[in-house]
Scaffold this motif. Structure first.
Motif, PDB file in Angstrom:
ATOM      1  N   VAL A 117       0.819  -1.209   0.000  1.00  0.00           N
ATOM      2  CA  VAL A 117       0.000   0.000   0.000  1.00  0.00           C
ATOM      3  C   VAL A 117       0.853   1.260   0.000  1.00  0.00           C
ATOM      4  CG1 VAL A 117      -1.659   1.350   1.361  1.00  0.00           C
ATOM      5  CG2 VAL A 117      -1.980  -1.126   1.069  1.00  0.00           C
ATOM      6  N   ALA A 118       1.905   1.294   0.817  1.00  0.00           N
ATOM      7  CA  ALA A 118       2.662   2.527   1.048  1.00  0.00           C
ATOM      8  C   ALA A 118       3.181   3.191  -0.224  1.00  0.00           C
ATOM      9  CB  ALA A 118       3.797   2.258   2.030  1.00  0.00           C
ATOM     10  N   PRO A 119       3.874   2.485  -1.136  1.00  0.00           N
ATOM     11  CA  PRO A 119       4.389   3.184  -2.327  1.00  0.00           C
ATOM     12  C   PRO A 119       3.290   3.700  -3.237  1.00  0.00           C
ATOM     13  CG  PRO A 119       4.791   0.823  -2.470  1.00  0.00           C
ATOM     14  CD  PRO A 119       4.340   1.090  -1.082  1.00  0.00           C
ATOM     15  N   ASN A 120       2.153   3.019  -3.284  1.00  0.00           N
ATOM     16  CA  ASN A 120       1.046   3.469  -4.124  1.00  0.00           C
ATOM     17  C   ASN A 120       0.345   4.679  -3.521  1.00  0.00           C
ATOM     18  OD1 ASN A 120       0.685   1.324  -6.405  1.00  0.00           O
ATOM     19  ND2 ASN A 120       1.092   0.149  -4.553  1.00  0.00           N
ATOM     20  N   ALA A 121       0.175   4.674  -2.216  1.00  0.00           N
ATOM     21  CA  ALA A 121      -0.406   5.840  -1.551  1.00  0.00           C
ATOM     22  C   ALA A 121       0.518   7.041  -1.686  1.00  0.00           C
ATOM     23  CB  ALA A 121      -0.656   5.513  -0.082  1.00  0.00           C
TER      24      ALA A 121
ATOM     25  N   VAL B 155      -3.245   0.977  10.017  1.00  0.00           N
ATOM     26  CA  VAL B 155      -1.859   0.595  10.273  1.00  0.00           C
ATOM     27  C   VAL B 155      -1.862  -0.635  11.179  1.00  0.00           C
ATOM     28  CG1 VAL B 155       0.347   1.281  11.261  1.00  0.00           C
ATOM     29  CG2 VAL B 155      -1.015   2.954   9.979  1.00  0.00           C
ATOM     30  N   LEU B 156      -1.225  -1.701  10.727  1.00  0.00           N
ATOM     31  CA  LEU B 156      -1.185  -2.941  11.498  1.00  0.00           C
ATOM     32  C   LEU B 156      -0.262  -2.816  12.694  1.00  0.00           C
ATOM     33  CD1 LEU B 156      -1.022  -5.515   8.548  1.00  0.00           C
ATOM     34  CD2 LEU B 156      -3.046  -4.523   9.672  1.00  0.00           C
ATOM     35  N   ASP B 157      -0.352  -3.783  13.596  1.00  0.00           N
ATOM     36  CA  ASP B 157       0.496  -3.768  14.798  1.00  0.00           C
ATOM     37  C   ASP B 157       1.977  -3.826  14.453  1.00  0.00           C
ATOM     38  OD1 ASP B 157      -1.833  -3.697  16.245  1.00  0.00           O
ATOM     39  OD2 ASP B 157      -1.813  -5.833  16.795  1.00  0.00           O
ATOM     40  N   THR B 158       2.299  -4.384  13.295  1.00  0.00           N
ATOM     41  CA  THR B 158       3.691  -4.449  12.845  1.00  0.00           C
ATOM     42  C   THR B 158       4.202  -3.103  12.337  1.00  0.00           C
ATOM     43  OG1 THR B 158       2.998  -5.059  10.607  1.00  0.00           O
ATOM     44  CG2 THR B 158       3.420  -6.866  12.170  1.00  0.00           C
ATOM     45  N   GLY B 159       3.287  -2.135  12.177  1.00  0.00           N
ATOM     46  CA  GLY B 159       3.657  -0.838  11.628  1.00  0.00           C
ATOM     47  C   GLY B 159       3.433  -0.730  10.132  1.00  0.00           C
ATOM     48  N   ARG B 160       2.991  -1.832   9.499  1.00  0.00           N
ATOM     49  CA  ARG B 160       2.775  -1.816   8.053  1.00  0.00           C
ATOM     50  C   ARG B 160       1.443  -1.147   7.718  1.00  0.00           C
ATOM     51  NH1 ARG B 160       2.731  -6.790   7.295  1.00  0.00           N
ATOM     52  NH2 ARG B 160       0.656  -7.292   6.472  1.00  0.00           N
ATOM     53  N   LEU B 161       1.473  -0.300   6.701  1.00  0.00           N
ATOM     54  CA  LEU B 161       0.260   0.353   6.210  1.00  0.00           C
ATOM     55  C   LEU B 161      -0.529  -0.654   5.381  1.00  0.00           C
ATOM     56  CD1 LEU B 161      -1.283   3.097   5.880  1.00  0.00           C
ATOM     57  CD2 LEU B 161       0.077   3.448   3.811  1.00  0.00           C
ATOM     58  N   SER B 162      -1.769  -0.957   5.801  1.00  0.00           N
ATOM     59  CA  SER B 162      -2.537  -1.972   5.079  1.00  0.00           C
ATOM     60  C   SER B 162      -3.663  -1.385   4.240  1.00  0.00           C
ATOM     61  CB  SER B 162      -3.124  -3.002   6.053  1.00  0.00           C
ATOM     62  OG  SER B 162      -4.147  -2.430   6.846  1.00  0.00           O
ATOM     63  N   ALA B 163      -4.009  -0.119   4.446  1.00  0.00           N
ATOM     64  CA  ALA B 163      -5.013   0.534   3.604  1.00  0.00           C
ATOM     65  C   ALA B 163      -4.941   2.040   3.826  1.00  0.00           C
ATOM     66  CB  ALA B 163      -6.421   0.026   3.915  1.00  0.00           C
ATOM     67  N   GLN B 164      -5.207   2.791   2.761  1.00  0.00           N
ATOM     68  CA  GLN B 164      -5.270   4.244   2.897  1.00  0.00           C
ATOM     69  C   GLN B 164      -6.309   4.806   1.930  1.00  0.00           C
ATOM     70  OE1 GLN B 164      -2.076   7.488   1.914  1.00  0.00           O
ATOM     71  NE2 GLN B 164      -1.758   6.922   4.076  1.00  0.00           N
ATOM     72  N   TRP B 165      -7.066   5.790   2.436  1.00  0.00           N
ATOM     73  CA  TRP B 165      -8.104   6.475   1.686  1.00  0.00           C
ATOM     74  C   TRP B 165      -7.600   7.879   1.347  1.00  0.00           C
ATOM     75  CZ3 TRP B 165      -8.672   2.644   4.965  1.00  0.00           C
ATOM     76  CH2 TRP B 165      -9.683   1.694   4.780  1.00  0.00           C
ATOM     77  N   LEU B 166      -7.715   8.275   0.055  1.00  0.00           N
ATOM     78  CA  LEU B 166      -7.183   9.560  -0.389  1.00  0.00           C
ATOM     79  C   LEU B 166      -8.235  10.312  -1.201  1.00  0.00           C
ATOM     80  CD1 LEU B 166      -4.696   7.188  -1.200  1.00  0.00           C
ATOM     81  CD2 LEU B 166      -3.446   9.298  -0.792  1.00  0.00           C
TER      82      LEU B 166
ATOM     83  N   VAL C  20     -10.004   7.668  -4.009  1.00  0.00           N
ATOM     84  CA  VAL C  20      -9.174   6.511  -4.337  1.00  0.00           C
ATOM     85  C   VAL C  20      -8.774   5.824  -3.032  1.00  0.00           C
ATOM     86  CG1 VAL C  20      -6.952   5.766  -5.286  1.00  0.00           C
ATOM     87  CG2 VAL C  20      -8.277   7.507  -6.474  1.00  0.00           C
ATOM     88  N   VAL C  21      -8.776   4.501  -3.051  1.00  0.00           N
ATOM     89  CA  VAL C  21      -8.351   3.712  -1.899  1.00  0.00           C
ATOM     90  C   VAL C  21      -7.339   2.673  -2.365  1.00  0.00           C
ATOM     91  CG1 VAL C  21      -9.112   2.348   0.082  1.00  0.00           C
ATOM     92  CG2 VAL C  21     -10.730   3.914  -1.038  1.00  0.00           C
ATOM     93  N   TYR C  22      -6.335   2.437  -1.547  1.00  0.00           N
ATOM     94  CA  TYR C  22      -5.416   1.317  -1.771  1.00  0.00           C
ATOM     95  C   TYR C  22      -5.524   0.373  -0.576  1.00  0.00           C
ATOM     96  CZ  TYR C  22      -3.171   3.361  -5.843  1.00  0.00           C
ATOM     97  OH  TYR C  22      -2.928   3.864  -7.096  1.00  0.00           O
ATOM     98  N   THR C  23      -5.784  -0.896  -0.874  1.00  0.00           N
ATOM     99  CA  THR C  23      -5.927  -1.923   0.148  1.00  0.00           C
ATOM    100  C   THR C  23      -4.932  -3.041  -0.129  1.00  0.00           C
ATOM    101  OG1 THR C  23      -8.303  -1.437   0.332  1.00  0.00           O
ATOM    102  CG2 THR C  23      -7.536  -3.538   1.230  1.00  0.00           C
TER     103      THR C  23
END
Length: 316
Positions: free
Chosen positions: A163-167, A183-194, A203-206
């Motif tokens: 998700v991160a590079p696309n967002a 944001v997951l417990d690991t710190g990874r971005l799992s979805a973002q709404w723009l 636009v959303v990236y999941t």
């Protein structure tokens, strides 16, 4: 943070692939109430009654399902050139094409995940034929007499291996504002709404659980009211259209929703987000945690498993 209105004016239209073009056309015209505005080869161009351009959606007969192109209209010719320059300065490649009716030159490139993104400025304003003339002159065409009567194309939710590079691409190079994210417990971005507008998202990236690139989660169409979505649920039930989940209300973005699979296999959302706008130029990015998402949707409905696993084109 990008300004509320930048170089991208709004989401213009999308191209959707379908292995069952006749049934998909039936769904979007008879069930959703969209109007056919033209054909070219294996493509059928459709429009919602309140979109002002030639088409909102193009259905393309194909061996599988999925999304081909997402087109964004810029706020001016200068804005188009500025975005193209920014993309090329970032080392991305693209090409100019003129292959859609009612649309001028499009600059076609790809996001980091491989989804085709097109930018354009020149656009032909829709002129309704006599049988579709509206009663009010500030409306592009008359409201449909059949189906749900979806008002406009609302947003696209892309699946992405990361998700991160696309967002970042959408925010930094196209000028969208992120409004909410998971944001997951690991710190990874799992979805973002723009958003490009004063809507809460365009636009959303999941995150794609399979790690596959370039797939579609869903395309969404806005209705006039929540009651239209309840009517849509009954119409889908009566006509054998698969209802995946809803009607219900999302916690993220508070959208009232219904998710169905159109006959070609693509997930379609009917939504009513019309009353929720992001007017603040300094809107803070809202972050949701794993624990918060585990609670389900706004009124407690648990997220159905297929919502995490189904995407198009299908795997394999």
């Amino acid at each position: 943070m990008a300004p509320p209105l930048g170089d991208i004016a709004h989401l213009g239209h999308v191209q959707l692939l379908t292995p069952d073009p006749d049934r998909s056309l039936w769904f979007f015209t008879r069930m959703l109430g969209m109007t056919e505005s033209g054909r070219s080869g294996d493509a059928v161009h459709l429009r919602t009654w309140d979109d002002y351009e030639h088409h909102s959606l193009t259905l393309i007969a194909h061996s599988t399902s999925g999304i081909r192109r997402t087109a964004l209209r810029t706020s001016s010719e200068e804005a188009l050139n500025a975005r193209v320059k920014a993309l090329e300065n970032a080392g991305l490649t693209g090409a100019w094409v003129e292959d859609e009716p009612g649309i001028g030159p499009l600059y076609v490139t790809r996001d980091p995940d491989g989804h085709e993104i097109a930018l354009y400025w020149e656009s032909e304003w829709y002129q309704a034929p006599p049988e579709l003339l509206p009663g009010l002159k500030n409306q592009p065409q008359a409201k449909p007499c059949q189906g749900v009567g979806v008002r406009r194309l609302d947003h696209v939710n892309f699946l992405a291996a990361e998700v991160a590079p696309n967002a970042d691409f959408t925010h930094r190079l196209l000028g969208a504002r992120p409004t909410e994210q998971i944001v997951l417990d690991t710190g990874r971005l799992s979805a973002q709404w723009l958003t490009f507008t004063d809507k809460s998202y365009d636009v959303v990236y999941t995150e794609d659980w399979s790690g596959t690139r370039g797939r579609l989660h869903h395309v969404a169409f806005a209705t006039d009211s929540r009651e239209d979505i309840l009517r849509a649920a009954d119409l889908c039930l009566d006509n054998g259209v698969h209802i995946e989940t809803g009607p219900h209300k999302h916690a993220i973005q508070q959208t009232f929703f219904l998710y169905v699979y159109e006959p070609g296999g693509n997930r379609v959302e009917l939504c009513n987000p019309l009353t929720r706008l992001v007017l603040a130029p300094d809107w803070p990015l809202i972050t949701w945690t794993e624990a918060e998402r585990a609670k389900g949707q706004a009124w407690g409905l648990k997220t159905i498993e297929s919502f995490h696993t189904h995407g198009t084109p299908p795997l394999g």
